[in-house]
Every structure is written in structure tokens, then in C-alpha cells.
Design a protein around this motif. Structure first.
Motif, PDB file in Angstrom:
ATOM      1  N   GLY A  62      28.927  77.815  32.081  1.00 17.18           N
ATOM      2  CA  GLY A  62      28.923  76.886  33.209  1.00 17.18           C
ATOM      3  C   GLY A  62      27.519  76.449  33.590  1.00 17.18           C
ATOM      4  N   LEU A  63      26.576  77.373  33.498  1.00 17.35           N
ATOM      5  CA  LEU A  63      25.174  76.993  33.747  1.00 17.35           C
ATOM      6  C   LEU A  63      24.736  75.967  32.705  1.00 17.35           C
ATOM      7  CD1 LEU A  63      23.800  80.579  34.456  1.00 17.35           C
ATOM      8  CD2 LEU A  63      23.894  78.713  36.125  1.00 17.35           C
TER       9      LEU A  63
ATOM     10  N   ALA B  61      26.125  72.628  33.489  1.00 21.50           N
ATOM     11  CA  ALA B  61      25.330  71.923  34.505  1.00 21.50           C
ATOM     12  C   ALA B  61      24.084  71.303  33.869  1.00 21.50           C
ATOM     13  CB  ALA B  61      24.947  72.878  35.632  1.00 21.50           C
TER      14      ALA B  61
ATOM     15  N   SER C 125      26.758  64.725  41.876  1.00 19.50           N
ATOM     16  CA  SER C 125      26.930  66.088  41.361  1.00 19.50           C
ATOM     17  C   SER C 125      28.378  66.568  41.509  1.00 19.50           C
ATOM     18  CB  SER C 125      25.972  67.052  42.066  1.00 19.50           C
ATOM     19  OG  SER C 125      26.304  67.171  43.429  1.00 19.50           O
TER      20      SER C 125
ATOM     21  N   SER D 123      28.710  76.394  36.809  1.00 18.58           N
ATOM     22  CA  SER D 123      28.071  75.092  37.023  1.00 18.58           C
ATOM     23  C   SER D 123      27.708  74.896  38.494  1.00 18.58           C
ATOM     24  CB  SER D 123      28.974  73.961  36.518  1.00 18.58           C
ATOM     25  OG  SER D 123      29.998  73.657  37.453  1.00 18.58           O
TER      26      SER D 123
ATOM     27  N   PHE E 201      26.737  77.450  40.418  1.00 23.27           N
ATOM     28  CA  PHE E 201      25.482  78.212  40.507  1.00 23.27           C
ATOM     29  C   PHE E 201      24.325  77.346  40.005  1.00 23.27           C
ATOM     30  CE2 PHE E 201      27.832  82.523  39.702  1.00 23.27           C
ATOM     31  CZ  PHE E 201      28.229  82.561  41.027  1.00 23.27           C
ATOM     32  N   GLY E 202      24.632  76.516  39.028  1.00 19.62           N
ATOM     33  CA  GLY E 202      23.613  75.674  38.416  1.00 19.62           C
ATOM     34  C   GLY E 202      23.359  74.367  39.165  1.00 19.62           C
ATOM     35  N   GLY E 203      23.978  74.197  40.327  1.00 17.90           N
ATOM     36  CA  GLY E 203      23.631  73.060  41.180  1.00 17.90           C
ATOM     37  C   GLY E 203      24.658  71.940  41.268  1.00 17.90           C
ATOM     38  N   LEU E 204      25.764  72.022  40.505  1.00 13.17           N
ATOM     39  CA  LEU E 204      26.784  70.974  40.591  1.00 13.17           C
ATOM     40  C   LEU E 204      27.797  71.334  41.692  1.00 13.17           C
ATOM     41  CD1 LEU E 204      27.406  70.189  36.802  1.00 13.17           C
ATOM     42  CD2 LEU E 204      25.745  69.171  38.374  1.00 13.17           C
TER      43      LEU E 204
END
Lengths: 340, 453
Positions: A139-140, A143, B150, B197, B199-202
Motif C-alpha cells: 500500500g505504501l 501511494a 488524493s 496507502s 499511511f503513505g498519504g492518500l
């Protein structure tokens, strides 16, 4: 796509490895080992509670892969996470104080050994549920791909987690969507007390991506240079937009699964043999001495320096106060909304 | 300097142990990592390694001693030429923090009942238009996706198929495949990817085809999405919406007919929304997408096609934690949410015909819950019936009953009754299914009990 055994990259890279790089790896691995020994000691004194999973023996894995990472790349791992945090530059004082559950800990004492994070260092935990970090890591990467920023994510998990279903759900989507994620299987050969051969139908975990079209290779995890070389290759693959990559890094943990594991499932001789013949730190130490990159005295000075850093972290972790009681009620919601 | 070696704690629960065996003798040289003793804990026999180098100067606790307390000195380690009598006590207890005075874990008690927030959801005179819940949800997503790049939607059949229940119809055309993402059938995996995602800012919106399938993903929802902010000391938030139909549809039997309201409402770190009307569906979903926390958004298949008036406003949101009074009354307070509201409003009509004036409250959000509106109403009517589709044990109604008892006991003229679904898996047969679900007649009967009529 080729899943293969490869080590020639390591030999090639040894030729042009610099003295400074070798010294950095030596220092970084030694910091992890001394830190973990100290953590074990503090655990014995009752200053660290609960579960505490030490990384001793596996240092070359994370140090080698960090050497292949660039600024802004992300990493996420399981509960055996102290080494990963130190290797990506998180403050040893903050890590140790989290282990002792104090205010100065990276999670203000509320996460503990298995749950620490650093947005600044792009370290996304520290996860206590075996395998859960694998989709999170993808998931990271999702992103990053969405944001088109060229970053890659190192998603670490063990040979035990490699049997979780969500790992394969993730492999499928990561390959389908070409996510820039490196799946690093740290194969220390024991899932808690279960030897790999007792839990796993086929031993070669690096081939586990074949069904999804994910290339994989096996890496000698006791050789930091081999790990770095494999990491660079995987990073290049991801950054080129070719999707995920699997590295099965063969390693070994010297200590039990956690502090309370007597490790009766393997012989003392097996552990001793790895320590004596394959130790990753000794390996770099020999390279440094044989290449005349450092003298015994210089290495002793580094040892002393590292010991001081670790002692300082332990002192900090003992002296930092316990979190304020009001902390019980904070950080449940990002906007600190009223409790339900 | 001579140092004491202390009895170690070798498990999370160990307080004392047996010093089974010394593997080094007095006078032996010890290197860091050498095993010096075997210690039996409450769980196992552990090897005890030296952490410093030196000479084992003196053994203080002989082999075979049982009941040795953790942190008791068991030996003295000396350097060359030192005596064991030069010992510097290691005394870790001095480093340990003083135990804090015991405090109550109760935040603050008792909570005074505050005046309920009765501000209208939109200004009086606002133009209204009729819209289905389905259209309202779609508008909410489209508006938020237009406003924030986002935000993306992920789920099974949300794109090319246009949504299993057509909630996402047209979104793929407007926003493209980058932001409207068809997933494989792999709930655990894509829920985890979506959380990562975030956590990654989305800001992901995850559509579960139904919440029954979210059970495959519940570890990621609870352990990863809900708890990480706390575990990270406030660093790592997770702005994400998990949405989809919840509860019984029609004739789909046990595995596809379950109300998860009480399950998710139990989790600190989650926010839980369960709208009834189209206006609330739109206003609350827009708030959910903007919320910096993980939000569980429980829809209902039967309500998707129902029409309600929705205000025509450029940017219309409904805040969390604010209940809606659908109908004012004086004899009894009816509290419900989601599809339970349909039965409750129907019951209120029937009660009015019988001369009983019911006040009807729609909670709208189950975490946070607007206790003040409920308590204020109960203090006025002195009677309360809760209505929900979910099972009776550990229901939202149970929780409300406890809160009312604790905070408005003296105002009650009758016990609170919880109307719920029956305590059985959902049957397939039409007549049995009907029997398993809550009905307006059951609500009417409950009101008659609490009003002693």
C-alpha cells in the motif's frame, strides 16, 4: 522473469567496495548487535516488559538493504524491528526508551518493542500481526506509484509470515499493478519454534512469486555486500517501473524467538557453528583488516564508540519518565475528537 | 569495578525462578555471550548469558536454589586483580520509576448532560431536491474526489461494472482507472493495501461489496487502521473510509445478512457512521472522506433505492456525533439508526394513531454517539425503547441502556427495552426471515410495555 540463485553480483561488487562503505556497514551492524545485547540485559533487569524480539545475527540483512536505499524510500517490517529502526537512522535513545515504555520513546511509550514508527525516516512500523505488514507495504508502494515519485518500499517479513494468505493476495495485486515494492523475506529458518522444513512444502521461498510473475532471488544474508548488491538490483527493477521483486535473504537469529524462548528446537552446536563460521560482523571485520582498511586499534575505537552510544541510550531509557497518565486518552483520534 | 550479576527476568510474567545450574565456577573467565547459568522460569529452562566480560569472582546463590526473586544478586563479576568484596551494587530498582499513585481509569465521572445540539443541518429555506440514497452516496464521493486528488475509490466491481449496487456508477468515466480501481476478490489484501496507502498519504475509500466480506479484512481494519495512531504516539494517522452495504438485504440467508454496527462501534480509533436518509448519507459520507481517522460507513441495500429530500448546497456536510430528532414527542423516546429508523418511524405513526406521542432520534453516528440528545430526550419522556436490526447480545441498545441507567436513572419511569433482530443466524425461508427481523409492531408492543398501556 527468472527466479534464480545468484551470488555473482556480490563477488563483483566486492572489488570496488570502498573503505568508507565497509566501515559504515561495520559500525551500523555493530550498533544493532550491541543495542540488542543491551536490550536483552534491560529485559533481564525487568526494565523492558512483554515481548522483546532481538535481531542479533540478522544485522547484515537490514544494513545491506539500507545501503541500497535512497532518501525517501520507505520501509516496513514485523515485530522484530529494532535493527530496521537503527539502520534507517532512528535515534537509539528513542528506540530504547520505547522498549522501557517511557515518555521519551518514539511512540511516547504507548507502542512498545513491536510498534514504533518514524514519518521522518520513512519507517512505517513495527507490526505485531504476522504478515499484516505485507499488504501495508504494498500500500505504501501504491501511494508512491499514485504520486509518481519514484520511491520504492522495502517490505520485510519472515519465513513464518511467508505462509500467510494475505502475502499471496498482495503478491497478486503488486504484480498486477506493478507496484514498486521489494518483498524481503528474512529467512532465519525458524518460525518461532518451527523449523522451515516442518512448516513449508517447498523450501525455496524466492520462487514463491513465480505464479504471479514476480522475479525472485536467494541472497546470502550473512554477507552484507551480497545483500547490498541484490538490493541494488531489486531497487533498479522497481524504479524502472517493472513491478515488485522478491529477495529471499537467508539469515539466522542467534537468540530465541523472543526473550522468553529457550530455543530447544535447535542445538547449541547449530547456533555456535553459525556464530563462529558465518557471523556477518566478523566477516566485515576480516575484510577491513585483510584489506588494511583499518587496524585492530581503530576497530577497537569503533567498538568503544558504539558501546558509548548504546550505554547512553540505556541511560536515557532508564531516566526518561513514564508517560503522563493523561496520555492514556490521547492519540486515539487524529483530531482528538470526543470519545465515543 | 566489580559488578553484581542479578537474577534475570526471562519471560513477560516471571517474578522468581530456580537457579538450576552454574555453568561457570568461581575464578573462571567469562566473555560477553558465554552461558553462565541455567535458570528455570515459569515457562522453561533458559540459558543465561553474560553481558559483560570479567572473572566470576563469587557465586552468591548456589545451584539448585528455588524461588530466587528477579533482580536478586546471584554472583559478582570482577576484573583481573579485584576482589569480589569491592562490589558496586547494580541495584536496578533505583533506576526504576517510583510506582505511580493508583488512578481511576475513568476519564471523568459523572458526565453532566449537556444541552443537546439542536442547530439545523441546513439553513431554513434551503432549496431541496428528491434523491435516492444511492445517488446521494455517489454525489458525495464525486464531489470529494473533485476536491481532493488524493481521494481514490477501490473495491470489487467499482469501475468497469459500475458498482455491484451501482453506487459508483459513472465515477470511472469521470476520474479514470487511476482513481477508480477494480480489485481482485481479495478483501484482506486490498484492505491492507488501502490502509498502507493511507499511511503513505492518500485518502482511500474502500468499498466492500457487502460488509459480510469485510470479515476477511477485519484484522487490517482494527489492528492496522484503528490502532496505529495510538501505537505511534500520534505520528501515523490513517485517513480511510470503509463503506458498503451492511445488514440484511432480502432472502440472502445467514452469511450475507449481518449487522456489524455494534462490532465496529466497540473499537476505539474507529469512527462509525450508519445513515438512514439520503441527506445524511451524503453529508456524512463527505465528512467521512475528509476525516483524518478511519471511518466505517455502514450502508443498507434496501435503503439504496429510497428517496429523500436532500438540500441543494455547494458543500453540504453533516458533522459526526450529532443525532437528528426526526419527530418530537412527549411520551417515549425511540432511538434508532440506519434501517432501524424505517421501522421506528413507522411505529411512531402507529403510536400516534393510538394517542402515544413518540420522540424519534436517529443516532446517525455510533462512534461518536450523541449521548446528550438521547439523555435530554429521556429526561423529558422518562421512557426509552431502542431499535436496531443487529443481534441482542452486546447491542448498541444494550450500551445505551447502560448509559441511560448510569446518567438518567432517576428520570426513568420504566426499564429501557431493546428491540433487536432475533438471536439466530438469518434463515432463508421467507416466513422465518420475516420473523428474525425487527418489525414496527414489535416496537409498538415495546412502547406499550414501557408506557404501561
Amino acid at each position: 522473469m527468472a527466479a534464480r540463485k545468484g551470488s555473482e553480483a556480490s563477488n563483483a561488487s566486492k572489488a570496488n567496495i570502498s573503505k568508507d562503505d565497509l566501515l559504515t556497514y561495520y559500525r551500523d551492524m555493530l550498533l544493532i548487535r550491541r543495542f540488542e545485547e543491551k536490550a536483552g540485559q534491560l529485559y533481564g533487569m525487568g526494565l523492558i516488559g512483554g515481548f522483546c524480539h532481538l535481531y542479533i545475527g540478522q544485522e547484515a540483512v537490514v544494513v545491506g538493504l539500507e545501503a541500497a536505499a535512497e532518501d525517501g524510500d520507505k520501509r516496513i517490517t514485523s515485530y522484530r524491528d529494532h535493527g530496521h529502526m537503527l539502520a534507517c537512522g532512528m535515534d537509539p535513545k528513542g528506540v530504547m526508551a520505547e522498549l522501557t515504555g517511557r515518555e521519551g520513546g518514539l511512540s511516547k511509550g504507548k507502542g512498545g518493542s513491536m510498534h514504533m514508527f518514524s514519518k521522518e525516516k520513512h519507517f512505517y512500523g513495527g507490526h505485531g500481526i504476522v504478515g499484516a505488514q505485507v499488504p501495508l507495504g504494498a500500500g505504501l508502494a501504491f501511494a508512491d506509484k499514485y504520486n509518481e515519485n519514484g520511491r520504492v518500499t522495502f517490505t520485510y517479513f519472515g519465513d513464518g509470515a511467508a505462509n500467510q494468505g494475505q502475502v499471496y493476495e498482495t503478491f497478486n495485486m503488486a504484480a498486477l499493478w506493478k507496484l514498486p515494492v521489494i518483498f524481503v523475506i528474512e529467512n532465519n529458518q525458524y518460525a518461532m519454534g518451527t523449523a522451515q522444513k516442518r512448516s513449508t512444502s517447498t523450501p525455496d521461498l524466492y520462487t514463491r512469486g513465480e505464479a504471479f510473475g514476480i522475479p525472485g532471488e536467494i541472497v546470502d544474508g550473512m554477507d552484507v555486500l551480497a545483500v547490498k548488491a541484490a538490493g541494488e538490483k531489486a531497487v533498479a527493477h522497481c524504479r524502472a517501473g517493472d513491478g515488485p521483486y522478491i529477495l529471499e535473504v537467508k539469515t539466522y537469529r542467534y537468540r530465541g524467538h523472543s526473550m522468553s524462548d529457550p530455543a530447544k528446537y535447535r542445538t547449541r552446536e547449530e547456533v555456535q557453528k553459525m556464530r563462529e563460521e558465518r557471523d556477518a560482523i566478523e566477516h566485515v571485520r576480516e575484510l577491513l583488516l585483510a584489506g588494511k582498511h583499518a587496524t585492530e586499534d581503530e576497530l577497537k575505537a569503533i567498538d568503544k564508540e558504539i558501546k558509548a552510544v548504546v550505554n547512553e541510550s540505556a541511560e536515557f531509557a532508564k531516566e526518561s519518565p513514564e508517560p503522563a497518565l493523561s496520555e492514556l486518552w490521547t492519540d486515539i483520534y487524529a483530531d482528538d475528537a470526543a470519545q465515543a | 569495578m566489580a559488578t553484581e550479576i542479578l537474577m534475570p527476568a526471562l519471560s513477560p510474567t516471571m517474578e522468581e525462578g530456580t537457579l538450576a545450574k552454574w555453568l561457570k565456577n568461581e575464578g573462571d573467565t567469562v566473555a560477553a555471550g558465554d552461558i553462565i547459568a541455567e535458570i528455570e522460569t515459569d515457562k522453561a529452562t533458559m540459558e543465561f548469558e553474560a553481558v559483560d566480560e570479567g572473572i566470576l569472582g563469587k557465586i552468591l546463590v548456589p545451584a539448585g536454589t528455588a524461588g530466587v526473586k528477579v533482580n536478586t544478586p546471584i554472583a559478582v563479576l570482577v576484573e583481573e586483580g579485584e576482589s569480589a568484596d569491592d562490589v558496586k551494587p547494580a541495584s536496578p530498582k533505583a533506576d526504576a520509576p517510583a510506582p505511580a499513585a493508583p488512578v481511576s481509569a475513568v476519564e471523568e465521572a459523572p458526565h453532566p448532560v449537556k444541552a443537546a445540539d439542536t442547530t439545523p443541518d441546513w439553513p431554513e429555506g434551503t432549496e431541496m431536491k428528491s434523491m435516492t440514497v444511492r445517488e446521494a452516496l455517489r454525489e458525495a464521493m464525486a464531489e470529494e474526489m473533485r476536491g481532493d486528488a488524493s481521494v481514490y475509490l477501490m473495491g470489487e466491481e467499482v469501475g468497469e461494472y459500475q458498482g455491484a449496487y451501482k453506487i459508483s456508477q459513472g465515477l470511472l468515466d469521470e476520474f479514470g482507472a487511476k482513481r477508480v480501481i477494480d480489485t481482485p476478490i481479495t478483501e484482506h489484501g486490498f484492505a491492507g493495501i488501502a490502509v498502507g496507502s493511507a499511511f503513505g498519504g492518500l485518502r482511500p475509500i474502500v468499498e466492500f461489496m457487502t460488509f459480510n466480506f469485510a470479515m476477511q479484512a477485519i484484522d487490517q481494519i482494527i489492528n492496522s487502521a484503528a490502532k496505529t495512531l495510538y501505537m505511534s504516539g500520534g505520528q501515523m494517522g490513517c485517513p480511510i473510509v470503509f463503506r458498503g452495504p451492511n445488514g440484511a438485504a432480502a432472502r440472502v440467508a445467514a452469511q450475507h445478512s449481518q449487522d456489524y454496527a455494534a462490532w465496529y462501534a466497540q473499537i476505539p480509533g474507529l469512527k462509525v457512521v450508519m445513515p438512514y436518509s439520503a441527506a445524511d448519507a451524503k453529508g456524512l459520507l463527505k465528512s467521512a472522506i475528509r476525516d483524518p481517522n478511519p471511518v466505517i460507513f455502514l450502508e443498507n441495500e434496501i435503503l439504496y433505492g429510497r428517496s429523500f429530500d436532500v438540500p441543494v448546497l455547494d458543500d453540504f456536510t453533516i458533522p459526526f456525533g450529532k443525532a437528528k430528532i426526526w419527530r418530537e414527542g412527549t411520551d417515549v423516546t425511540l432511538v434508532s439508526f440506519g434501517i432501524g429508523m424505517a421501522h421506528t418511524l413507522e411505529a411512531a405513526d402507529k403510536l400516534a394513531e393510538q394517542g402515544i406521542s413518540a420522540e424519534v432520534i436517529d443516532l446517525r453516528t455510533l462512534r461518536p454517539i450523541d449521548y446528550d440528545t438521547v439523555l435530554t430526550s429521556v429526561m423529558k419522556t422518562n421512557r426509552c425503547v431502542t431499535v436496531e436490526e443487529g443481534w441482542p447480545v452486546g447491542s448498541i441498545g444494550n450500551h445505551l441502556s447502560a448509559v441511560i441507567m448510569e446518567r438518567a436513572f432517576d428520570y426513568l419511569d420504566a426499564p429501557v427495552i431493546n428491540c433487536t433482530g432475533k438471536d439466530v443466524p438469518m434463515p432463508y425461508a421467507a416466513n422465518l426471515e420475516k420473523l428474525a427481523l425487527i418489525t414496527s409492531d414489535e416496537v409498538v408492543d415495546a412502547v406499550k410495555k414501557v408506557t404501561y398501556r
